[in-house]
Scaffold this motif. Sequence first.
Motif, PDB file in Angstrom:
ATOM      1  N   THR A   9     -49.622  33.701 -32.697  1.00 31.73           N
ATOM      2  CA  THR A   9     -50.214  32.751 -33.477  1.00 31.73           C
ATOM      3  C   THR A   9     -50.402  31.583 -32.739  1.00 31.73           C
ATOM      4  O   THR A   9     -49.906  31.340 -31.323  1.00 31.73           O
ATOM      5  CB  THR A   9     -49.217  32.356 -34.612  1.00 31.73           C
ATOM      6  N   MET A  10     -51.098  30.449 -32.940  1.00 30.38           N
ATOM      7  CA  MET A  10     -51.337  29.538 -32.303  1.00 30.38           C
ATOM      8  C   MET A  10     -50.072  28.628 -32.027  1.00 30.38           C
ATOM      9  O   MET A  10     -49.679  28.039 -31.028  1.00 30.38           O
ATOM     10  CB  MET A  10     -52.265  28.503 -32.983  1.00 30.38           C
ATOM     11  N   GLN A  11     -49.070  28.598 -33.062  1.00 29.61           N
ATOM     12  CA  GLN A  11     -47.867  28.030 -33.140  1.00 29.61           C
ATOM     13  C   GLN A  11     -46.945  28.862 -31.939  1.00 29.61           C
ATOM     14  O   GLN A  11     -46.285  27.985 -31.065  1.00 29.61           O
ATOM     15  CB  GLN A  11     -47.174  28.370 -34.480  1.00 29.61           C
ATOM     16  N   GLU A  12     -46.804  29.975 -31.771  1.00 25.53           N
ATOM     17  CA  GLU A  12     -46.407  30.595 -30.657  1.00 25.53           C
ATOM     18  C   GLU A  12     -46.824  30.232 -29.387  1.00 25.53           C
ATOM     19  O   GLU A  12     -46.144  29.883 -28.533  1.00 25.53           O
ATOM     20  CB  GLU A  12     -46.450  32.399 -30.807  1.00 25.53           C
ATOM     21  N   ALA A  13     -48.205  30.303 -29.323  1.00 20.39           N
ATOM     22  CA  ALA A  13     -48.890  30.093 -27.812  1.00 20.39           C
ATOM     23  C   ALA A  13     -48.435  28.479 -27.626  1.00 20.39           C
ATOM     24  O   ALA A  13     -48.390  28.349 -26.415  1.00 20.39           O
ATOM     25  CB  ALA A  13     -50.332  30.201 -27.975  1.00 20.39           C
ATOM     26  N   SER A  14     -48.461  27.420 -28.577  1.00 21.31           N
ATOM     27  CA  SER A  14     -48.091  26.147 -28.222  1.00 21.31           C
ATOM     28  C   SER A  14     -46.598  25.960 -27.727  1.00 21.31           C
ATOM     29  O   SER A  14     -46.529  24.877 -27.177  1.00 21.31           O
ATOM     30  CB  SER A  14     -48.472  25.630 -29.462  1.00 21.31           C
ATOM     31  N   CYS A  22     -46.648  28.499 -19.206  1.00 24.14           N
ATOM     32  CA  CYS A  22     -47.804  27.914 -19.619  1.00 24.14           C
ATOM     33  C   CYS A  22     -48.613  29.046 -20.186  1.00 24.14           C
ATOM     34  O   CYS A  22     -48.980  29.729 -19.392  1.00 24.14           O
ATOM     35  CB  CYS A  22     -48.363  27.005 -18.474  1.00 24.14           C
ATOM     36  N   TRP A  23     -48.981  28.942 -21.561  1.00 25.48           N
ATOM     37  CA  TRP A  23     -49.968  29.738 -22.035  1.00 25.48           C
ATOM     38  C   TRP A  23     -51.202  28.801 -22.694  1.00 25.48           C
ATOM     39  O   TRP A  23     -51.033  27.791 -23.021  1.00 25.48           O
ATOM     40  CB  TRP A  23     -49.512  30.391 -23.371  1.00 25.48           C
ATOM     41  N   VAL A  24     -52.410  29.446 -22.526  1.00 19.45           N
ATOM     42  CA  VAL A  24     -53.561  28.654 -23.020  1.00 19.45           C
ATOM     43  C   VAL A  24     -54.349  29.452 -24.092  1.00 19.45           C
ATOM     44  O   VAL A  24     -54.515  30.916 -23.721  1.00 19.45           O
ATOM     45  CB  VAL A  24     -54.469  28.034 -21.922  1.00 19.45           C
ATOM     46  N   VAL A  30     -55.275  34.969 -25.668  1.00 18.76           N
ATOM     47  CA  VAL A  30     -54.060  34.210 -25.046  1.00 18.76           C
ATOM     48  C   VAL A  30     -53.868  34.339 -23.828  1.00 18.76           C
ATOM     49  O   VAL A  30     -53.841  35.715 -23.389  1.00 18.76           O
ATOM     50  CB  VAL A  30     -52.950  34.436 -25.947  1.00 18.76           C
ATOM     51  N   TYR A  31     -53.608  33.230 -22.668  1.00 14.22           N
ATOM     52  CA  TYR A  31     -53.575  33.750 -21.424  1.00 14.22           C
ATOM     53  C   TYR A  31     -52.146  33.184 -20.998  1.00 14.22           C
ATOM     54  O   TYR A  31     -51.918  31.794 -21.261  1.00 14.22           O
ATOM     55  CB  TYR A  31     -54.737  33.003 -20.525  1.00 14.22           C
ATOM     56  N   ASP A  32     -51.259  33.724 -20.165  1.00 11.46           N
ATOM     57  CA  ASP A  32     -50.031  33.240 -19.447  1.00 11.46           C
ATOM     58  C   ASP A  32     -50.626  32.871 -18.086  1.00 11.46           C
ATOM     59  O   ASP A  32     -50.658  33.684 -17.259  1.00 11.46           O
ATOM     60  CB  ASP A  32     -48.890  34.013 -19.366  1.00 11.46           C
ATOM     61  N   VAL A  47     -54.390  22.114 -17.021  1.00 10.93           N
ATOM     62  CA  VAL A  47     -53.958  23.175 -17.833  1.00 10.93           C
ATOM     63  C   VAL A  47     -53.063  22.670 -18.567  1.00 10.93           C
ATOM     64  O   VAL A  47     -53.064  23.146 -19.867  1.00 10.93           O
ATOM     65  CB  VAL A  47     -53.884  24.343 -16.851  1.00 10.93           C
ATOM     66  N   LEU A  48     -52.013  22.115 -18.306  1.00  7.87           N
ATOM     67  CA  LEU A  48     -50.839  21.707 -19.298  1.00  7.87           C
ATOM     68  C   LEU A  48     -51.453  20.923 -20.434  1.00  7.87           C
ATOM     69  O   LEU A  48     -50.817  20.913 -21.467  1.00  7.87           O
ATOM     70  CB  LEU A  48     -49.749  20.983 -18.333  1.00  7.87           C
ATOM     71  N   ALA A  49     -52.453  20.097 -20.349  1.00 10.81           N
ATOM     72  CA  ALA A  49     -53.050  19.216 -21.440  1.00 10.81           C
ATOM     73  C   ALA A  49     -53.887  20.260 -22.268  1.00 10.81           C
ATOM     74  O   ALA A  49     -54.039  19.695 -23.494  1.00 10.81           O
ATOM     75  CB  ALA A  49     -54.012  18.194 -20.531  1.00 10.81           C
TER      76      ALA A  49
END
Length: 133
Positions: A9-14, A22-24, A30-32, A47-49
């Motif tokens: 989920t986006m929540q998990e990725a965030s 760091c995931w984007v 989804v990329y680690d 990337v962090l942003a």
Amino acid sequence: MPTLTKLYTMQEASQHNSKEDCWVVIDGKVYDVSSYLDEHPGGDDVVLAATGKDATDDFEDAGHSESAKELMETFCIGELDTSSPVIPELEISSKKQTDYAQKLVGLTKQYWVVPVAVVGISVVLGFLHLRKK
């Protein structure tokens, strides 16, 4: 045998938004990229942003090369679960907003006398002013 794709989920990725973890999310994948942050030509802060949101537009706007896109695939850990809400906080916010709206309607029903009195006094003063002329 087909490979099973992990859904996030986006929540998990965030929640993976630090230099060490760091995931984007780009184009529904989804990329680690934790191990790549120090090597990223634009710097790790770029990337962090992009964590905690769909970074597809940011990625495309940067004009990444085909080799960069191929390299990115090596960091893919799964796909975005599109059946879940993109940003769960929006649901909470809209619920709170509805609660405030209901409270406001309740207050206006309870205190209807004040605006009616103001209008009534204004009308009476208007008539008195006109009679003096």
